[in-house]
Design a protein around this motif. Sequence first.
Motif, PDB file in Angstrom:
ATOM      1  N   THR A  48       0.706  -1.150  -0.128  1.00  0.00           N
ATOM      2  CA  THR A  48      -0.089   0.172  -0.061  1.00  0.00           C
ATOM      3  C   THR A  48       0.824   1.247   0.194  1.00  0.00           C
ATOM      4  OG1 THR A  48      -1.755  -1.180   1.196  1.00  0.00           O
ATOM      5  CG2 THR A  48      -1.870   1.177   1.323  1.00  0.00           C
ATOM      6  N   ASP A  49       1.751   1.268   0.953  1.00  0.00           N
ATOM      7  CA  ASP A  49       2.538   2.353   1.144  1.00  0.00           C
ATOM      8  C   ASP A  49       3.490   2.651  -0.393  1.00  0.00           C
ATOM      9  OD1 ASP A  49       1.492   2.748   3.684  1.00  0.00           O
ATOM     10  OD2 ASP A  49       3.225   2.084   4.705  1.00  0.00           O
ATOM     11  N   LEU A  50       4.079   1.855  -0.817  1.00  0.00           N
ATOM     12  CA  LEU A  50       5.207   1.766  -1.621  1.00  0.00           C
ATOM     13  C   LEU A  50       4.482   1.983  -3.052  1.00  0.00           C
ATOM     14  CD1 LEU A  50       7.872  -0.524  -0.737  1.00  0.00           C
ATOM     15  CD2 LEU A  50       7.973   1.929  -0.395  1.00  0.00           C
ATOM     16  N   THR A  51       3.417   1.277  -3.435  1.00  0.00           N
ATOM     17  CA  THR A  51       2.660   1.683  -4.785  1.00  0.00           C
ATOM     18  C   THR A  51       1.517   2.583  -4.788  1.00  0.00           C
ATOM     19  OG1 THR A  51       0.876   0.066  -4.112  1.00  0.00           O
ATOM     20  CG2 THR A  51       2.887  -1.076  -5.165  1.00  0.00           C
ATOM     21  N   PRO A  55      -6.061   0.155   0.200  1.00  0.00           N
ATOM     22  CA  PRO A  55      -5.940  -1.154   0.732  1.00  0.00           C
ATOM     23  C   PRO A  55      -6.481  -2.282   0.393  1.00  0.00           C
ATOM     24  CG  PRO A  55      -6.132   0.752   2.516  1.00  0.00           C
ATOM     25  CD  PRO A  55      -6.482   1.318   1.028  1.00  0.00           C
ATOM     26  N   GLY A  56      -7.734  -2.022  -0.480  1.00  0.00           N
ATOM     27  CA  GLY A  56      -8.473  -2.950  -1.165  1.00  0.00           C
ATOM     28  C   GLY A  56      -7.711  -3.781  -2.299  1.00  0.00           C
ATOM     29  N   PRO A  57      -7.071  -3.028  -3.237  1.00  0.00           N
ATOM     30  CA  PRO A  57      -6.291  -3.540  -4.144  1.00  0.00           C
ATOM     31  C   PRO A  57      -5.087  -4.136  -3.520  1.00  0.00           C
ATOM     32  CG  PRO A  57      -7.364  -1.532  -5.101  1.00  0.00           C
ATOM     33  CD  PRO A  57      -7.596  -1.773  -3.754  1.00  0.00           C
ATOM     34  N   ALA A  58      -4.493  -3.604  -2.740  1.00  0.00           N
ATOM     35  CA  ALA A  58      -3.099  -3.871  -2.045  1.00  0.00           C
ATOM     36  C   ALA A  58      -3.599  -5.229  -1.419  1.00  0.00           C
ATOM     37  CB  ALA A  58      -2.652  -3.021  -0.879  1.00  0.00           C
ATOM     38  N   ARG A  59      -4.676  -5.807  -0.846  1.00  0.00           N
ATOM     39  CA  ARG A  59      -4.969  -6.767  -0.392  1.00  0.00           C
ATOM     40  C   ARG A  59      -4.854  -8.008  -1.437  1.00  0.00           C
ATOM     41  NH1 ARG A  59      -9.625  -4.841   2.194  1.00  0.00           N
ATOM     42  NH2 ARG A  59      -8.840  -3.708   3.767  1.00  0.00           N
ATOM     43  N   LEU A  60      -5.066  -7.517  -2.657  1.00  0.00           N
ATOM     44  CA  LEU A  60      -5.146  -8.594  -3.665  1.00  0.00           C
ATOM     45  C   LEU A  60      -3.793  -8.668  -4.175  1.00  0.00           C
ATOM     46  CD1 LEU A  60      -8.443  -7.613  -5.619  1.00  0.00           C
ATOM     47  CD2 LEU A  60      -8.064  -9.665  -4.049  1.00  0.00           C
ATOM     48  N   THR A  61      -3.032  -7.579  -4.416  1.00  0.00           N
ATOM     49  CA  THR A  61      -1.694  -7.540  -5.004  1.00  0.00           C
ATOM     50  C   THR A  61      -0.588  -8.163  -4.073  1.00  0.00           C
ATOM     51  OG1 THR A  61      -2.372  -5.275  -5.847  1.00  0.00           O
ATOM     52  CG2 THR A  61       0.174  -6.141  -5.799  1.00  0.00           C
ATOM     53  N   ALA A  62      -0.923  -8.185  -2.850  1.00  0.00           N
ATOM     54  CA  ALA A  62       0.313  -8.790  -2.047  1.00  0.00           C
ATOM     55  C   ALA A  62       0.240 -10.389  -2.134  1.00  0.00           C
ATOM     56  CB  ALA A  62      -0.016  -8.479  -0.420  1.00  0.00           C
ATOM     57  N   PRO A  63      -0.895 -11.158  -2.130  1.00  0.00           N
ATOM     58  CA  PRO A  63      -0.731 -12.454  -2.327  1.00  0.00           C
ATOM     59  C   PRO A  63      -0.231 -12.710  -3.634  1.00  0.00           C
ATOM     60  CG  PRO A  63      -3.131 -11.863  -1.886  1.00  0.00           C
ATOM     61  CD  PRO A  63      -2.255 -10.721  -1.439  1.00  0.00           C
ATOM     62  N   LEU A  88      12.171 -11.647 -14.694  1.00  0.00           N
ATOM     63  CA  LEU A  88      12.588 -10.182 -15.173  1.00  0.00           C
ATOM     64  C   LEU A  88      11.342  -9.399 -15.105  1.00  0.00           C
ATOM     65  CD1 LEU A  88      14.902 -11.450 -18.023  1.00  0.00           C
ATOM     66  CD2 LEU A  88      15.483  -9.945 -16.132  1.00  0.00           C
ATOM     67  N   LEU A  89      10.232 -10.012 -15.270  1.00  0.00           N
ATOM     68  CA  LEU A  89       9.043  -9.201 -15.326  1.00  0.00           C
ATOM     69  C   LEU A  89       8.605  -8.725 -13.975  1.00  0.00           C
ATOM     70  CD1 LEU A  89       6.585 -11.055 -17.835  1.00  0.00           C
ATOM     71  CD2 LEU A  89       7.704  -8.765 -18.214  1.00  0.00           C
ATOM     72  N   LEU A  90       8.788  -9.529 -12.974  1.00  0.00           N
ATOM     73  CA  LEU A  90       8.655  -9.287 -11.497  1.00  0.00           C
ATOM     74  C   LEU A  90       9.723  -8.070 -11.222  1.00  0.00           C
ATOM     75  CD1 LEU A  90       7.789 -12.638 -10.010  1.00  0.00           C
ATOM     76  CD2 LEU A  90       6.255 -10.639 -10.187  1.00  0.00           C
ATOM     77  N   LEU A  91      10.911  -8.567 -11.286  1.00  0.00           N
ATOM     78  CA  LEU A  91      11.866  -7.739 -10.863  1.00  0.00           C
ATOM     79  C   LEU A  91      11.657  -6.160 -11.564  1.00  0.00           C
ATOM     80  CD1 LEU A  91      14.747 -10.127 -10.988  1.00  0.00           C
ATOM     81  CD2 LEU A  91      13.994  -8.792  -8.901  1.00  0.00           C
ATOM     82  N   THR A  92      11.442  -6.148 -13.025  1.00  0.00           N
ATOM     83  CA  THR A  92      11.258  -4.874 -13.402  1.00  0.00           C
ATOM     84  C   THR A  92      10.109  -4.068 -12.719  1.00  0.00           C
ATOM     85  OG1 THR A  92      11.972  -5.711 -15.530  1.00  0.00           O
ATOM     86  CG2 THR A  92      10.480  -3.631 -15.661  1.00  0.00           C
ATOM     87  N   ALA A  93       8.910  -4.807 -12.172  1.00  0.00           N
ATOM     88  CA  ALA A  93       7.810  -4.001 -11.565  1.00  0.00           C
ATOM     89  C   ALA A  93       8.144  -3.709 -10.244  1.00  0.00           C
ATOM     90  CB  ALA A  93       6.734  -4.910 -11.658  1.00  0.00           C
ATOM     91  N   PHE A  94       9.138  -4.325  -9.714  1.00  0.00           N
ATOM     92  CA  PHE A  94       9.676  -4.101  -8.398  1.00  0.00           C
ATOM     93  C   PHE A  94      10.430  -3.046  -8.140  1.00  0.00           C
ATOM     94  CE2 PHE A  94       9.317  -8.884  -6.995  1.00  0.00           C
ATOM     95  CZ  PHE A  94       8.102  -9.011  -6.791  1.00  0.00           C
ATOM     96  N   THR A  95      11.584  -2.908  -9.317  1.00  0.00           N
ATOM     97  CA  THR A  95      12.298  -1.789  -9.441  1.00  0.00           C
ATOM     98  C   THR A  95      11.781  -0.542  -9.545  1.00  0.00           C
ATOM     99  OG1 THR A  95      13.974  -3.502 -10.380  1.00  0.00           O
ATOM    100  CG2 THR A  95      14.158  -1.254 -10.579  1.00  0.00           C
ATOM    101  N   VAL A  96      10.545  -0.647 -10.400  1.00  0.00           N
ATOM    102  CA  VAL A  96      10.010   0.628 -10.976  1.00  0.00           C
ATOM    103  C   VAL A  96       9.189   1.040  -9.802  1.00  0.00           C
ATOM    104  CG1 VAL A  96       7.852   1.542 -12.144  1.00  0.00           C
ATOM    105  CG2 VAL A  96       9.552   0.053 -13.286  1.00  0.00           C
ATOM    106  N   VAL A  97       8.583   0.341  -8.737  1.00  0.00           N
ATOM    107  CA  VAL A  97       7.899   0.710  -7.656  1.00  0.00           C
ATOM    108  C   VAL A  97       8.946   1.233  -6.629  1.00  0.00           C
ATOM    109  CG1 VAL A  97       6.720  -0.365  -5.618  1.00  0.00           C
ATOM    110  CG2 VAL A  97       5.895  -1.056  -7.933  1.00  0.00           C
ATOM    111  N   LEU A  98       9.967   0.514  -6.476  1.00  0.00           N
ATOM    112  CA  LEU A  98      10.907   1.025  -5.796  1.00  0.00           C
ATOM    113  C   LEU A  98      11.663   2.384  -6.083  1.00  0.00           C
ATOM    114  CD1 LEU A  98      13.002  -2.392  -4.755  1.00  0.00           C
ATOM    115  CD2 LEU A  98      11.426  -0.908  -3.357  1.00  0.00           C
ATOM    116  N   GLY A  99      11.816   2.358  -7.195  1.00  0.00           N
ATOM    117  CA  GLY A  99      12.399   3.834  -7.940  1.00  0.00           C
ATOM    118  C   GLY A  99      11.620   4.862  -7.611  1.00  0.00           C
ATOM    119  N   ARG A 100      10.009   4.668  -7.885  1.00  0.00           N
ATOM    120  CA  ARG A 100       9.260   5.926  -7.541  1.00  0.00           C
ATOM    121  C   ARG A 100       9.168   6.105  -6.184  1.00  0.00           C
ATOM    122  NH1 ARG A 100       3.748   4.123  -9.526  1.00  0.00           N
ATOM    123  NH2 ARG A 100       3.049   6.322  -9.070  1.00  0.00           N
ATOM    124  N   ALA A 101       9.150   5.025  -5.376  1.00  0.00           N
ATOM    125  CA  ALA A 101       9.197   5.356  -4.021  1.00  0.00           C
ATOM    126  C   ALA A 101      10.510   5.923  -3.429  1.00  0.00           C
ATOM    127  CB  ALA A 101       8.807   3.875  -2.963  1.00  0.00           C
TER     128      ALA A 101
END
Length: 180
Positions: A48-51, A55-63, A88-101
């Motif tokens: 929730t905090d980083l993306t 909270p609703g969509p985060a509950r679905l995104t986390a699992p 690579l797709l996951l890491l790209t998404a994670f990196t974008v989220v972390l970079g934006r944060a």
Amino acid sequence: MSTAKFRLMIRAYLGTVAALVIAGVFLVSAAGKIRNPGAYRGFRTSVTDLTGLPPGPARLTAPAVIGAELLVVALVAIRSVTAPILALLLLTAFTVVLGRARTRATDRPCNCFFASTSPVGTRHVVRNIVLMLVGAAALALRTMPLAPGGWAMAALAAGPLVAVVVYWDTLADLFTPMAA
């Protein structure tokens, strides 16, 4: 053994080590998030905090993230070519989220592997870029399958590399000058 066969064997070892590093990192990451209810709640809060998701969509995104991480592990186990692609797709998404944060200068922790108090920083983005390079190597160096002994040797080589990634924050802290 011919030079060509030797090179092919080295590529197979390096590709297998890279794939096992990716699998090990994703396995530790998923296990750290689901090891107890508190860890899972912390991860869900991080989503929730980083993306910025409600909270609703985060509950679905986390699992979904945890499921995708475990899927990468399973795909590596069966030597599927889709394992490094999904990683690579996951890491790209994670990196974008972390970079934006990181650009928002958030003081929120990543909780990428387990509970953390360290706010998202450049070190997290760099870690993910390094993992993306490892994932690319796993994809590019896919050649022949290894014998069981080769897998064991690759696993022995991958283990310490997984530990470096998992404890990246701690290692970075060792080389960060202390405030006076």
